[in-house]
Each structure stands twice: as structure tokens, then as C-alpha cells.
Write a protein that holds these residues in place. Sequence first.
Motif, PDB file in Angstrom:
ATOM      1  N   VAL A  11       0.842  -1.200   0.000  1.00 15.46           N
ATOM      2  CA  VAL A  11       0.000   0.000   0.000  1.00 15.46           C
ATOM      3  C   VAL A  11       0.873   1.244   0.000  1.00 15.46           C
ATOM      4  N   MET A  12       0.295   2.306  -0.477  1.00 18.50           N
ATOM      5  CA  MET A  12       0.982   3.593  -0.511  1.00 18.50           C
ATOM      6  C   MET A  12       1.218   4.022   0.937  1.00 18.50           C
ATOM      7  N   PRO A  13       2.476   4.255   1.312  1.00 15.41           N
ATOM      8  CA  PRO A  13       2.767   4.542   2.724  1.00 15.41           C
ATOM      9  C   PRO A  13       2.620   6.015   3.125  1.00 15.41           C
ATOM     10  N   PHE A  14       2.348   6.892   2.171  1.00 15.83           N
ATOM     11  CA  PHE A  14       2.277   8.319   2.486  1.00 15.83           C
ATOM     12  C   PHE A  14       1.406   9.028   1.465  1.00 15.83           C
ATOM     13  N   GLY A  15       1.096  10.285   1.763  1.00 15.01           N
ATOM     14  CA  GLY A  15       0.399  11.141   0.811  1.00 15.01           C
ATOM     15  C   GLY A  15      -1.101  10.965   0.776  1.00 15.01           C
TER      16      GLY A  15
ATOM     17  N   TYR B 151      -3.021   9.252  -1.020  1.00 12.13           N
ATOM     18  CA  TYR B 151      -3.555   7.907  -1.200  1.00 12.13           C
ATOM     19  C   TYR B 151      -2.946   6.904  -0.218  1.00 12.13           C
ATOM     20  N   LYS B 152      -2.506   7.400   0.939  1.00  8.76           N
ATOM     21  CA  LYS B 152      -1.929   6.537   1.969  1.00  8.76           C
ATOM     22  C   LYS B 152      -2.907   5.396   2.287  1.00  8.76           C
TER      23      LYS B 152
ATOM     24  N   ASN C  13      -3.307   9.383 -13.010  1.00  4.71           N
ATOM     25  CA  ASN C  13      -2.735  10.730 -12.943  1.00  4.71           C
ATOM     26  C   ASN C  13      -1.744  10.865 -11.786  1.00  4.71           C
ATOM     27  N   TYR C  14      -1.971  10.151 -10.698  1.00  3.84           N
ATOM     28  CA  TYR C  14      -1.049  10.153  -9.561  1.00  3.84           C
ATOM     29  C   TYR C  14       0.255   9.440  -9.941  1.00  3.84           C
TER      30      TYR C  14
ATOM     31  N   PRO D 203      -3.770   0.275  -2.084  1.00  3.22           N
ATOM     32  CA  PRO D 203      -2.861  -0.632  -2.789  1.00  3.22           C
ATOM     33  C   PRO D 203      -2.278   0.040  -4.037  1.00  3.22           C
ATOM     34  N   ILE D 204      -1.019  -0.239  -4.313  1.00  2.00           N
ATOM     35  CA  ILE D 204      -0.334   0.357  -5.465  1.00  2.00           C
ATOM     36  C   ILE D 204      -1.138   0.118  -6.747  1.00  2.00           C
ATOM     37  N   ALA D 205      -1.711  -1.062  -6.895  1.00  2.00           N
ATOM     38  CA  ALA D 205      -2.465  -1.399  -8.106  1.00  2.00           C
ATOM     39  C   ALA D 205      -3.726  -0.557  -8.268  1.00  2.00           C
TER      40      ALA D 205
END
Length: 70
Positions: A13-17, A19-20, A30-31, A23-25
Motif C-alpha cells: 500500500v501507498m505509505p504516504f500522501g 492515497y496513503k 494521474n497520480y 494498494p499500489i495497483a
Amino acid sequence: MNPEDLPLLLTRVMPFGKYKGTPIADLPGNYLNWFAREGFPKGEIGRLLALMQEIDHNGLSPLLDPLRKR
């Protein structure tokens, strides 16, 4: 590309920001494209973001569907 990275796109999973925790998928294109322009982070997350951006940019996201069904 390392084939072992494909399942990681669904489990890491995205660890910050903004979309913390996402999941990466499942990150929006656009991000991912923003990272491609500005630079990917170092380490595994950056490598996975770059891979997902390439998959998304080339319209290959359906490749992950069989892995989602497991």
C-alpha cells in the motif's frame, strides 16, 4: 520487470500522501504519472510505483485481474 513484483502491486500500500493505505495497483493513473514526471521514491515503493505507472500507461492493468481473484 520481475514477475514476482506483480502480486506485490496488489499487497503493498501507498505509505504516504493523499492515497496513503491504497494498494499500489489501485492508484489513479494521474497520480502515477505525477511520480513519473517528478521522480519516483527510492526503494521498493518507487520500483513498484514505476512498474504500475508503466502497466497503467500501456493499458495493461487487466494483467492483474487473475491475481486479484486469488
